[in-house]
Design an enzyme around this catalytic site. Structure first.
Site, PDB file in Angstrom:
ATOM      1  N   TYR A  81      29.270   9.513   1.329  1.00 11.93           N
ATOM      2  CA  TYR A  81      28.153  10.315   0.830  1.00 11.93           C
ATOM      3  C   TYR A  81      28.068  10.214  -0.686  1.00 11.93           C
ATOM      4  O   TYR A  81      27.010   9.996  -1.258  1.00 11.93           O
ATOM      5  CB  TYR A  81      28.345  11.782   1.250  1.00 11.93           C
ATOM      6  CG  TYR A  81      27.132  12.625   0.971  1.00 11.93           C
ATOM      7  CD1 TYR A  81      26.106  12.719   1.911  1.00 11.93           C
ATOM      8  CD2 TYR A  81      26.991  13.314  -0.232  1.00 11.93           C
ATOM      9  CE1 TYR A  81      24.981  13.479   1.656  1.00 11.93           C
ATOM     10  CE2 TYR A  81      25.871  14.074  -0.494  1.00 11.93           C
ATOM     11  CZ  TYR A  81      24.863  14.155   0.456  1.00 11.93           C
ATOM     12  OH  TYR A  81      23.753  14.904   0.199  1.00 11.93           O
ATOM     13  N   PHE A 133      -2.600   1.309  -6.783  1.00  6.44           N
ATOM     14  CA  PHE A 133      -2.132   0.981  -5.445  1.00  6.44           C
ATOM     15  C   PHE A 133      -2.343   2.230  -4.584  1.00  6.44           C
ATOM     16  O   PHE A 133      -2.348   3.338  -5.110  1.00  6.44           O
ATOM     17  CB  PHE A 133      -0.658   0.542  -5.463  1.00  6.44           C
ATOM     18  CG  PHE A 133      -0.184   0.119  -4.100  1.00  6.44           C
ATOM     19  CD1 PHE A 133      -0.672  -1.045  -3.522  1.00  6.44           C
ATOM     20  CD2 PHE A 133       0.705   0.895  -3.383  1.00  6.44           C
ATOM     21  CE1 PHE A 133      -0.279  -1.417  -2.237  1.00  6.44           C
ATOM     22  CE2 PHE A 133       1.101   0.516  -2.100  1.00  6.44           C
ATOM     23  CZ  PHE A 133       0.613  -0.640  -1.533  1.00  6.44           C
ATOM     24  N   THR A 134      -2.537   2.054  -3.272  1.00  2.00           N
ATOM     25  CA  THR A 134      -2.907   3.187  -2.398  1.00  2.00           C
ATOM     26  C   THR A 134      -1.961   4.394  -2.558  1.00  2.00           C
ATOM     27  O   THR A 134      -2.409   5.508  -2.824  1.00  2.00           O
ATOM     28  CB  THR A 134      -2.899   2.757  -0.915  1.00  2.00           C
ATOM     29  OG1 THR A 134      -1.670   2.068  -0.656  1.00  2.00           O
ATOM     30  CG2 THR A 134      -4.061   1.840  -0.587  1.00  2.00           C
ATOM     31  N   ASP A 223       5.365  -0.749 -12.313  1.00  2.00           N
ATOM     32  CA  ASP A 223       5.588  -0.875 -10.873  1.00  2.00           C
ATOM     33  C   ASP A 223       5.958  -2.335 -10.628  1.00  2.00           C
ATOM     34  O   ASP A 223       5.114  -3.230 -10.697  1.00  2.00           O
ATOM     35  CB  ASP A 223       4.310  -0.496 -10.104  1.00  2.00           C
ATOM     36  CG  ASP A 223       4.488  -0.615  -8.587  1.00  2.00           C
ATOM     37  OD1 ASP A 223       5.427  -1.309  -8.142  1.00  2.00           O
ATOM     38  OD2 ASP A 223       3.674  -0.029  -7.845  1.00  2.00           O
ATOM     39  N   LYS A 266       9.961  -5.070  -0.960  1.00  2.00           N
ATOM     40  CA  LYS A 266       9.372  -6.306  -1.477  1.00  2.00           C
ATOM     41  C   LYS A 266      10.354  -6.986  -2.422  1.00  2.00           C
ATOM     42  O   LYS A 266      10.898  -8.027  -2.104  1.00  2.00           O
ATOM     43  CB  LYS A 266       8.054  -6.021  -2.199  1.00  2.00           C
ATOM     44  CG  LYS A 266       6.918  -5.650  -1.250  1.00  2.00           C
ATOM     45  CD  LYS A 266       6.594  -4.183  -1.322  1.00  2.00           C
ATOM     46  CE  LYS A 266       5.481  -3.799  -0.369  1.00  2.00           C
ATOM     47  NZ  LYS A 266       4.480  -2.981  -1.010  1.00  2.00           N
ATOM     48  N   ARG A 389      -8.610  -5.345   3.782  1.00  5.63           N
ATOM     49  CA  ARG A 389      -8.622  -4.713   2.467  1.00  5.63           C
ATOM     50  C   ARG A 389     -10.078  -4.610   2.041  1.00  5.63           C
ATOM     51  O   ARG A 389     -10.624  -5.519   1.430  1.00  5.63           O
ATOM     52  CB  ARG A 389      -7.805  -5.512   1.446  1.00  5.63           C
ATOM     53  CG  ARG A 389      -6.334  -5.623   1.759  1.00  5.63           C
ATOM     54  CD  ARG A 389      -5.485  -4.481   1.218  1.00  5.63           C
ATOM     55  NE  ARG A 389      -5.463  -3.271   2.029  1.00  5.63           N
ATOM     56  CZ  ARG A 389      -4.504  -2.355   1.952  1.00  5.63           C
ATOM     57  NH1 ARG A 389      -3.481  -2.512   1.140  1.00  5.63           N
ATOM     58  NH2 ARG A 389      -4.549  -1.279   2.672  1.00  5.63           N
ATOM     59  N   PHE A 455      -7.383   3.950   8.199  1.00  5.26           N
ATOM     60  CA  PHE A 455      -7.155   2.557   8.614  1.00  5.26           C
ATOM     61  C   PHE A 455      -5.869   2.374   9.395  1.00  5.26           C
ATOM     62  O   PHE A 455      -5.731   1.438  10.165  1.00  5.26           O
ATOM     63  CB  PHE A 455      -7.193   1.615   7.404  1.00  5.26           C
ATOM     64  CG  PHE A 455      -6.138   1.917   6.359  1.00  5.26           C
ATOM     65  CD1 PHE A 455      -6.378   2.877   5.380  1.00  5.26           C
ATOM     66  CD2 PHE A 455      -4.932   1.243   6.346  1.00  5.26           C
ATOM     67  CE1 PHE A 455      -5.417   3.160   4.418  1.00  5.26           C
ATOM     68  CE2 PHE A 455      -3.971   1.519   5.381  1.00  5.26           C
ATOM     69  CZ  PHE A 455      -4.214   2.483   4.420  1.00  5.26           C
TER      70      PHE A 455
HETATM   71  C1  LIG Z   1       4.355  -1.639  -1.383  1.00  8.18           C
HETATM   72  C2  LIG Z   1       4.064  -1.166  -2.716  1.00  8.18           C
HETATM   73  C3  LIG Z   1       4.380   0.135  -3.115  1.00  8.18           C
HETATM   74  C4  LIG Z   1       4.977   1.142  -2.148  1.00  8.18           C
HETATM   75  O1  LIG Z   1       6.227   0.750  -1.717  1.00  8.18           O
HETATM   76  P1  LIG Z   1       6.806   1.249  -0.287  1.00  8.18           P
HETATM   77  O2  LIG Z   1       8.208   0.745  -0.279  1.00  8.18           O
HETATM   78  O3  LIG Z   1       5.943   0.654   0.780  1.00  8.18           O
HETATM   79  O4  LIG Z   1       6.731   2.730  -0.291  1.00  8.18           O
HETATM   80  C5  LIG Z   1       4.080   0.515  -4.403  1.00  8.18           C
HETATM   81  N1  LIG Z   1       3.508  -0.341  -5.260  1.00  8.18           N
HETATM   82  C6  LIG Z   1       3.185  -1.598  -4.915  1.00  8.18           C
HETATM   83  C7  LIG Z   1       2.564  -2.502  -5.916  1.00  8.18           C
HETATM   84  C8  LIG Z   1       3.452  -2.062  -3.636  1.00  8.18           C
HETATM   85  O5  LIG Z   1       3.107  -3.311  -3.302  1.00  8.18           O
END
Ligand SMILES: *Cc1c(COP(=O)(O)O)cnc(C)c1O
Length: 482
Positions: A81, A133-134, A223, A266, A389, A455
């Site tokens: 932990y 980003f969303t 980001d 990613k 998209r 979506f």
């Molecule tokens: C995917 C993504 C996120 C969010 O990451 P998650 O691990 O899916 O929560 C944020 N910013 C960008 C540019 C992304 O491509």
């Protein structure tokens, strides 16, 4: 300098600099079955069952291939932990690569956004960025802050020669910083700008952004989820940077940035996320929120196995052969499609190949979801799953009308190291067939429309029996083949 392989007879195509040692069996179901599957999924590719999908090009999130070294590292993870040695390893690696002292764990990218918004965004605040980003926008909106996008004119032009469509518009940023003085908690730049087709910014543009933010004394947040692609484009498209190593380019980027966060679904080819900074005050504020939302400071919601895999994945991202694979395959795919007259976003970006749905299906009105219809048609044509998209992924306007999106794209993501050249060629072939039969394709209409993020779970129907006609045409053109 790039150690390119060239071919004796002048052909040009990218070469995999890895070999496949673990495989997953795929199956391609007949076109009638593909038609049944997409109908059952309410013409929404998110609702398809994986067993019905041949090539899953929905996303690159959490589905990049892991390396032998990542898998081996997972076996030596230290589960505890508090005080996990695995987290120490990740912290040391990330701190070294990004040149930042403090490293905080989160369970995925949006969790970092939640923490940053919770710490810094107050009602009425404005957060400037190159593009939203969303999930970023949702977290800022939840705190009643406002996102202001400062992209250049070229960003939304789907066919262009502009190598850095993700660039911040510097003069608009300068004006906004003056106008909203005292009301901007941070400026955000997104690497490999996701929603405009994985398009990069240049290091020189970032330096100008950094200079303005320092002068205004406002933190600059990066980001870095899609940083690998952006690094590739800086090295290959920006003359001043082509002789620098990836490590040196990351250091130059980091020098401009106060807070870095990313989704390790990613960047790092595993599952998790990190926040990094050199500022002890920032670290203290964010550190207070991590145990509340994510977990203790040595795991932050991640499994220790994933933590080990991220550490190795980040090291592998320094290897040009690793980061070139995605963009070069995407570029190959886009080039082959352009050569066949199929409309795609150019120049090719990272993340995936983006079809320009409005030019692909000009007969469909925007209210009938052009890119959504294209996604369904591509699945019928080849069992390939993409992601819409466009208007379908938007929320409705406050008065209840459809918010018609500026761009309608179908993204065919190429998760890193997953697909082979022949699978890309197959996809190109089926897209060409579909393009030549594009007149058959019609629109979609809602049968179940959720109020938020519609979506993901929404269901639609075709406005006519065009899907049946498309499947029938496929059968008559391809005989009894799949
Ligand atoms: C995917 C993504 C996120 C969010 O990451 P998650 O691990 O899916 O929560 C944020 N910013 C960008 C540019 C992304 O491509």
């Amino acid at each position: 300098m790039f150690n390119n392989v060239t071919f004796f007879k002048g052909e040009s195509f990218p070469l995999e600099m890895h070999k496949v040692r673990i495989v997953q069996k795929l199956s391609l179901i007949p076109v009638e079955e593909r038609l049944r599957a997409i109908r059952e999924a309410g013409f929404n590719t998110f609702l398809l069952k994986n067993r019905d999908v041949f090539l899953d090009m929905l996303t690159d999130s959490g589905v990049n291939a892991m390396s032998d070294r990542q898998l081996a590292a997972m076996m030596t993870a230290d589960d505890s932990y508090a005080g996990s040695m695995s987290f120490d390893r990740l912290k040391t690696t990330a701190s070294d690569i990004f040149n930042k002292e403090y490293v905080l764990p989160v369970h995925q990218g949006r969790a970092a956004e939640n923490i940053l918004a919770e710490a810094y965004v107050k009602p009425g605040n404005v957060v400037p960025m190159n593009y939203h980003f969303t999930t970023t926008k949702a977290h800022i909106g939840l705190r009643r802050g406002k996102v202001v996008e400062l992209y250049n004119d070229s960003a939304l032009r789907l066919q262009s020669e502009e190598p850095f469509k993700g660039n911040m518009d510097i003069s608009r940023l300068e004006k906004l910083l003056a106008k909203e003085k005292g009301n901007i908690p941070f400026v955000r730049v997104e690497a490999g700008t996701n929603l405009i087709g994985g398009q990069p910014w240049s290091l020189s543009n970032l330096k100008e952004t950094g200079k303005l933010c320092r002068a205004a004394n406002i933190p600059l947040v990066l980001d870095a989820s899609l940083l690998a692609d952006n690094l590739y484009f800086i090295k290959t498209r920006e003359d001043n940077e082509k002789d620098k190593s990836i490590r040196e380019i990351i250091k130059s980027i980091s020098d401009e940035i106060d807070i870095i966060y990313f989704s390790a679904r990613k960047l790092g080819c595993a599952r998790g996320g990190l926040i990094l900074t050199n500022d002890p005050k920032v670290n203290e504020v964010l550190m207070g929120l991590v145990p509340l939302y994510e977990g203790f400071l040595t795991y932050g919601g991640m499994s220790v196995r994933e933590i080990e895999a991220i550490a190795v994945g980040l090291e592998e991202t320094l290897d040009f052969d690793m980061i070139r694979h995605g963009p070069e395959f995407i570029n190959f795919m886009a080039r082959e499609l352009v050569n066949r007259g199929v409309p795609v976003v150019t120049p090719a970006g990272g993340l995936g190949c983006h079809l320009d749905a409005k030019r692909f299906l000009p007969q469909i009105p925007a209210e009938e979801f052009i890119a959504g219809a294209l996604g369904a048609a591509v699945f019928i044509a080849g069992g390939v799953r993409g992601m819409e998209r466009g208007t379908l992924s938007e929320e409705r306007n406050e008065d209840g009308s459809e918010h018609i999106c500026d761009v309608e794209m179908l993204r065919l993501a190429l998760p890193r190291r997953v697909f082979t050249m022949s699978q890309v060629k197959y996809t190109v072939d089926r897209l060409q067939w579909l393009y030549e039969n594009r007149d058959i394709v019609g629109g979609l209409k809602w049968i179940y429309e959720p109020k938020v993020l519609r979506f993901f779970n929404g269901r639609l129907n075709s406005v006519t029996d065009w899907p049946e006609k498309l499947a029938k045409k496929f059968r008559s053109d391809f005989g009894d083949s799949l």
